[in-house]
Design a protein around this motif. Structure first.
Motif, PDB file in Angstrom:
ATOM      1  N   VAL A  24       0.581  -1.197   0.021  1.00 39.98           N
ATOM      2  CA  VAL A  24       0.079  -0.150   0.232  1.00 39.98           C
ATOM      3  C   VAL A  24       1.097   1.090   0.103  1.00 39.98           C
ATOM      4  O   VAL A  24       0.515   2.222  -0.692  1.00 39.98           O
ATOM      5  CB  VAL A  24      -0.792   0.250   1.250  1.00 39.98           C
ATOM      6  CG1 VAL A  24      -1.811   1.486   1.243  1.00 39.98           C
ATOM      7  CG2 VAL A  24      -2.066  -1.060   1.447  1.00 39.98           C
TER       8      VAL A  24
ATOM      9  N   TYR B 126      -5.879   5.749  -2.724  1.00 37.82           N
ATOM     10  CA  TYR B 126      -6.272   4.184  -1.576  1.00 37.82           C
ATOM     11  C   TYR B 126      -6.494   4.320  -0.404  1.00 37.82           C
ATOM     12  O   TYR B 126      -7.415   4.408   0.283  1.00 37.82           O
ATOM     13  CB  TYR B 126      -4.636   3.009  -2.047  1.00 37.82           C
ATOM     14  CG  TYR B 126      -5.066   2.263  -1.448  1.00 37.82           C
ATOM     15  CD1 TYR B 126      -5.896   1.133  -1.941  1.00 37.82           C
ATOM     16  CD2 TYR B 126      -5.256   1.776  -0.080  1.00 37.82           C
ATOM     17  CE1 TYR B 126      -6.080  -0.106  -1.418  1.00 37.82           C
ATOM     18  CE2 TYR B 126      -5.204   0.835   0.637  1.00 37.82           C
ATOM     19  CZ  TYR B 126      -5.624  -0.209  -0.346  1.00 37.82           C
ATOM     20  OH  TYR B 126      -5.958  -1.133   0.884  1.00 37.82           O
TER      21      TYR B 126
ATOM     22  N   LYS C 239      -1.279   5.806  -3.564  1.00 40.53           N
ATOM     23  CA  LYS C 239      -2.013   5.709  -2.259  1.00 40.53           C
ATOM     24  C   LYS C 239      -2.748   6.378  -1.613  1.00 40.53           C
ATOM     25  O   LYS C 239      -3.264   6.393  -0.300  1.00 40.53           O
ATOM     26  CB  LYS C 239      -0.420   5.354  -1.325  1.00 40.53           C
ATOM     27  CG  LYS C 239       0.415   6.433  -1.267  1.00 40.53           C
ATOM     28  CD  LYS C 239       1.893   6.288  -0.619  1.00 40.53           C
ATOM     29  CE  LYS C 239       2.126   7.595  -0.651  1.00 40.53           C
ATOM     30  NZ  LYS C 239       4.017   7.719  -1.852  1.00 40.53           N
TER      31      LYS C 239
END
Length: 321
Positions: free
Chosen positions: A207, A216, A213
């Motif tokens: 991640v 995310y 990221k």
């Protein structure tokens, strides 16, 4: 044979826990409380429950959308509808065996998108780690903001501050002992756990290495905000809960989320935990139970319907393969 027994136990034990909680809760209710619960279901404003379900669907969408960032990082371009449908099926499967939906999710993606099972499952493990950290943040906020209320409740149960200090010291000592065993012990079970933990850490590092990221992480927080929002909206369905403060809401949300893991989809455990937490703030037991069952039942029906529809549509939309 052992695998079959283990498989059935993973289904039956959580189910028995849920049924036992329901039986205990029902047998401890007075006739007038049962009548009040029935009345609460009849007079509930189901438009707020419907809105709560819409928010839940947005959470499903965000979870499916977040998944594509991890898959793209591994070099797999999957169709969004396959992501969404497999996520929906996983919620349905989780109602049978807690956390088994993650396995079915990775297996379905392997079937319809040809993403290797281990890689798909690795991205799901990474999701769970991120989700756990965010949930722990909610827990920290909730317990810090409600320290006085929790402390007063413990005092009412004759749990003294001295006892809590002793309990805290004992916990620290046990933690140090476990840490020493973890570092120096060469026991097979410890070595096996270390190997599994290294895989989790590797999944978490994936991640952090993503180019996307921040997107995310945005969706990771958005998912939990949607969970909290669908719980918050539902309080307006009953007149008795419509005026409760946000402090009570966040505590109910925290303990409701924890209860989901105790039985199949939180069967019995979810309404019980909601009623228990609400009772700490002066909300009657019958209202707490009614609210808990309203939220749990509506969310469970949504998971079943979306899961079944998704399971049917997956082979239809991928029939050209």
């Amino acid at each position: 044979m052992k695998k079959q027994i283990s498989k059935w136990l993973t289904i039956l034990i959580p189910l028995c826990i849920g049924i036992s909680i329901i039986y205990y809760q029902y047998t401890t209710l007075k006739p007038d409380e049962i009548l009040k619960i029935k009345n609460s279901f009849q007079k509930a404003n189901y438009s707020y429950i419907l809105l709560s379900l819409v928010i839940a669907c947005i959470g499903y969408w965000s979870r499916a959308y977040r998944w594509k960032f991890a898959l793209n990082h591994l070099g797999y371009q999957t169709k969004f509808y396959n992501n969404f449908f497999t996520v929906s099926v996983s919620y349905l499967v989780n109602l049978t065996v807690p956390r088994s939906g993650e396995i079915s999710r990775a297996a379905l993606l392997k079937k319809y998108e040809d993403v290797p099972f281990d890689k798909a499952f690795g991205t799901i493990v990474a999701e769970r780690i991120v989700d756990l950290l965010i949930f722990l943040l909610f827990v920290l906020i909730g317990f810090v903001s409600q320290f006085d209320a929790i402390y007063q409740f413990l005092l009412s149960k004759n749990v003294s501050l001295q006892y809590l200090i002793y309990y805290g010291i004992a916990t620290v000592i046990m933690g140090v002992i476990f840490l020493l065993i973890w570092i120096y012990a060469e026991w097979p079970i410890i070595l096996k756990l270390k190997k599994k933990l290294s895989g989790l850490i590797e999944g978490m590092m994936t991640v952090l290495k993503m180019k996307t990221k921040w997107k995310y992480l945005f969706h990771s927080f958005f998912i939990w905000v949607s969970y909290l929002s669908m719980f918050y909206v539902a309080i307006f369905a009953l007149p008795e809960t419509a005026e409760i403060s946000f402090d009570i809401i966040i505590m109910g949300f925290i303990f409701g989320s924890l209860a989901v893991g105790f039985s199949n989809g939180g069967l019995g455990a979810y309404p019980f935990s909601i009623a228990l937490i609400f009772s700490l703030y002066g909300i009657s037991n019958d209202i707490g139970i009614a609210f808990g069952w309203l939220v749990w039942t509506s969310q469970t029906i949504l998971a079943i319907l979306l899961g079944l529809i998704s399971y049917v549509l997956l082979p239809v939309l991928n029939s050209n393969k």
